[in-house]
Write a protein that holds these residues in place. Structure first.
Motif, PDB file in Angstrom:
ATOM      1  N   PRO A 151       0.809  -1.231   0.000  1.00  0.00           N
ATOM      2  CA  PRO A 151       0.000   0.000   0.000  1.00  0.00           C
ATOM      3  C   PRO A 151       0.834   1.269   0.000  1.00  0.00           C
ATOM      4  O   PRO A 151       0.416   2.279  -0.575  1.00  0.00           O
ATOM      5  N   LEU A 152       2.019   1.262   0.619  1.00  0.00           N
ATOM      6  CA  LEU A 152       2.860   2.451   0.571  1.00  0.00           C
ATOM      7  C   LEU A 152       3.338   2.714  -0.853  1.00  0.00           C
ATOM      8  O   LEU A 152       3.381   3.865  -1.306  1.00  0.00           O
ATOM      9  N   ALA A 261      -4.309   8.167   0.584  1.00  0.00           N
ATOM     10  CA  ALA A 261      -4.696   8.125   1.999  1.00  0.00           C
ATOM     11  C   ALA A 261      -5.321   6.790   2.361  1.00  0.00           C
ATOM     12  O   ALA A 261      -5.052   6.225   3.434  1.00  0.00           O
ATOM     13  N   ALA A 262      -6.153   6.261   1.454  1.00  0.00           N
ATOM     14  CA  ALA A 262      -6.783   4.963   1.711  1.00  0.00           C
ATOM     15  C   ALA A 262      -5.741   3.855   1.783  1.00  0.00           C
ATOM     16  O   ALA A 262      -5.817   2.963   2.642  1.00  0.00           O
ATOM     17  N   GLN A 263      -4.741   3.912   0.904  1.00  0.00           N
ATOM     18  CA  GLN A 263      -3.679   2.915   0.941  1.00  0.00           C
ATOM     19  C   GLN A 263      -2.855   3.034   2.216  1.00  0.00           C
ATOM     20  O   GLN A 263      -2.411   2.022   2.780  1.00  0.00           O
ATOM     21  N   PHE A 264      -2.629   4.257   2.689  1.00  0.00           N
ATOM     22  CA  PHE A 264      -1.890   4.439   3.939  1.00  0.00           C
ATOM     23  C   PHE A 264      -2.663   3.862   5.114  1.00  0.00           C
ATOM     24  O   PHE A 264      -2.091   3.191   5.978  1.00  0.00           O
ATOM     25  N   ALA A 267      -2.236   0.279   5.024  1.00  0.00           N
ATOM     26  CA  ALA A 267      -0.927  -0.145   5.533  1.00  0.00           C
ATOM     27  C   ALA A 267      -0.940  -0.272   7.049  1.00  0.00           C
ATOM     28  O   ALA A 267      -0.409  -1.237   7.623  1.00  0.00           O
ATOM     29  N   ILE A 268      -1.555   0.695   7.719  1.00  0.00           N
ATOM     30  CA  ILE A 268      -1.683   0.611   9.181  1.00  0.00           C
ATOM     31  C   ILE A 268      -2.536  -0.592   9.563  1.00  0.00           C
ATOM     32  O   ILE A 268      -2.246  -1.308  10.531  1.00  0.00           O
ATOM     33  N   VAL A 317     -12.575   4.100   1.212  1.00  0.00           N
ATOM     34  CA  VAL A 317     -11.436   3.985   2.127  1.00  0.00           C
ATOM     35  C   VAL A 317     -11.539   2.699   2.943  1.00  0.00           C
ATOM     36  O   VAL A 317     -10.550   1.972   3.127  1.00  0.00           O
ATOM     37  N   LEU A 318     -12.738   2.382   3.425  1.00  0.00           N
ATOM     38  CA  LEU A 318     -12.929   1.143   4.174  1.00  0.00           C
ATOM     39  C   LEU A 318     -12.659  -0.078   3.304  1.00  0.00           C
ATOM     40  O   LEU A 318     -12.028  -1.050   3.743  1.00  0.00           O
ATOM     41  N   ALA A 319     -13.134  -0.027   2.054  1.00  0.00           N
ATOM     42  CA  ALA A 319     -12.923  -1.153   1.146  1.00  0.00           C
ATOM     43  C   ALA A 319     -11.438  -1.348   0.859  1.00  0.00           C
ATOM     44  O   ALA A 319     -10.934  -2.479   0.845  1.00  0.00           O
ATOM     45  N   THR A 320     -10.719  -0.257   0.642  1.00  0.00           N
ATOM     46  CA  THR A 320      -9.277  -0.348   0.404  1.00  0.00           C
ATOM     47  C   THR A 320      -8.576  -0.953   1.611  1.00  0.00           C
ATOM     48  O   THR A 320      -7.711  -1.828   1.475  1.00  0.00           O
TER      49      THR A 320
END
Length: 402
Positions: A151-152, A261-264, A267-268, A317-320
């Motif tokens: 994701p990063l 932002a969604a990928q970040f 990542a978390i 964002v939730l789906a990502t």
């Protein structure tokens, strides 16, 4: 039974250095592989390519990875991970340089293919080297951090590639993966170290003995579940940006920032689910929970998009976040079950299966979107994680052979 001291070994500073370089190396490789997906808006809206054609171009690096993942893994089993990662990054940088200078889509596709073949080295070897440096009680955390690289890498590509491509063209945008892979090749040559390989304990088979694929069906089931779970992940990562721009009316910069932002956040999420697996003492139980979550959130995304509700960005964002969560769990489980003598090959098989599916997602889902639209395509993507739920092995079948 292991003693308390053996159960909680000290983690060396070298292990954390290796983890950081492993994350950075695969992040750089991911930027190269992901870059063509973020050229889709430019290629589709300004260059006249259909979504299926642009999706095919975006899938070429992934197809290249499929061709070499097992070979890179076998080479890592034989010579160690350091020079596999370093050599692969050098070759990826050379391919990125060729792509920058390419004249026409055919030449571009050839260099994207070669770069994908080279970048597979980081997928096969960086996870293996991280698992080798960390004890079992911290592997979920370590692999969660390592799995942040995907994701990063997508985040970096999302916030740089569309903007640079729109301003200066495709070649200029590909300078981003060229610089990253070249710099990381040097850093890995200097800073990486292969993990210590302890001698087999008395009464246990040697590291290369015992094919884990013959002893049980556990690894095959993990591979199959992972293939099913990769379909929604690559549907969202490949077409999320163009969906936001063409269907939701976002401009390219804002859409790229949201995707990044969604990928970040995703990542978390990989770190969190890795820690959860350490706490519950199982990789497959959280994997099953994630599969249920992915199916559910994709159905919600389909409904929100079809109804034109204003919450589409939040659900995206939730789906990502959910779709990128399973990789670290499956990766760690495969390495632990395969053992040090087979982990490189097993992780190569794991990644090959995933990337075969991923390489098909671009053209097939792109064609499906063109026929039925985004909401029904998201609903179709939700079927795959639902099928993965019963495929995930039961926790009682887990064993750690590292």
């Amino acid at each position: 039974m292991a003693t308390a001291t053996a159960a909680t070994p000290t983690i060396s500073a070298r292990a954390w250095v290796v983890l950081a370089l492993g994350v950075a190396a695969q992040t750089a490789g991911t930027v190269f592989v992901s870059a063509p997906a973020f050229l889709i808006p430019l290629l589709h809206t300004e260059r006249g390519l259909s979504l299926a054609q642009a999706g095919l171009l975006a899938a070429i690096p992934t197809f290249g990875m499929v061709l070499t993942l097992i070979l890179w893994g076998a080479l890592a089993d034989r010579i160690g991970e350091k020079w596999v990662i370093t050599g692969g990054l050098i070759l990826t940088a050379l391919a990125a340089g060729g792509a920058i200078l390419a004249d026409g889509y055919l030449a571009l596709g050839v260099f994207l293919l070669l770069g994908g073949m080279a970048s597979a080295s980081t997928n096969s070897a960086s996870g293996r080297i991280v698992v080798g440096w960390f004890p079992k009680h911290k592997r979920g955390l370590a692999m969660g951090i390592r799995q942040m690289s995907q994701p990063l890498g997508v985040t970096i590509a999302a916030v740089t590639i569309p903007v640079i491509a729109a301003d200066a063209g495709v070649g200029a945008a590909l300078f981003v993966p060229f610089v990253l892979t070249a710099v990381l090749a040097v850093a890995c040559a200097i800073g990486l170290a292969n993990p210590p390989r302890p001698a087999p304990r008395a009464g246990t088979p040697s590291m290369r003995a015992g094919n884990p694929y013959r002893s049980s069906g556990f690894l095959w089931r993990i591979h199959a579940a992972s293939v099913l779970l990769v379909v929604p992940q690559f549907t969202i990562s490949t077409f999320g940006l163009v969906w936001l721009v063409s269907d939701q009316g976002w401009d390219a910069l804002a859409a790229g920032v949201l995707v990044g932002a969604a990928q970040f956040v995703g990542a978390i999420g990989r770190i969190v689910i890795g820690v959860v697996s350490d706490r519950v003492g199982s990789r497959v139980r959280p994997l099953r929970w994630v599969a249920v979550s992915v199916a559910s959130v994709l159905l919600v995304l389909a409904a929100v998009d079809a109804a034109h509700w204003g919450a589409a960005a939040v659900v995206f964002v939730l789906a990502t976040t959910c779709t990128v969560a399973p990789n670290g769990l499956a990766f760690t489980s495969v390495a632990e079950m395969a053992g040090p003598g087979w982990s490189g090959k097993a992780l190569g098989v794991q990644n090959t299966g995933q990337f075969v599916a991923a390489s098909l997602v671009g053209p097939l889902m792109g064609a499906l979107i063109g026929v039925v639209g985004y909401p029904l395509t998201f609903a179709v993507a939700a079927v795959f994680p639902a099928l993965a739920v019963p495929v995930v092995p039961r926790a009682h079948a887990e064993h750690d052979h590292l």
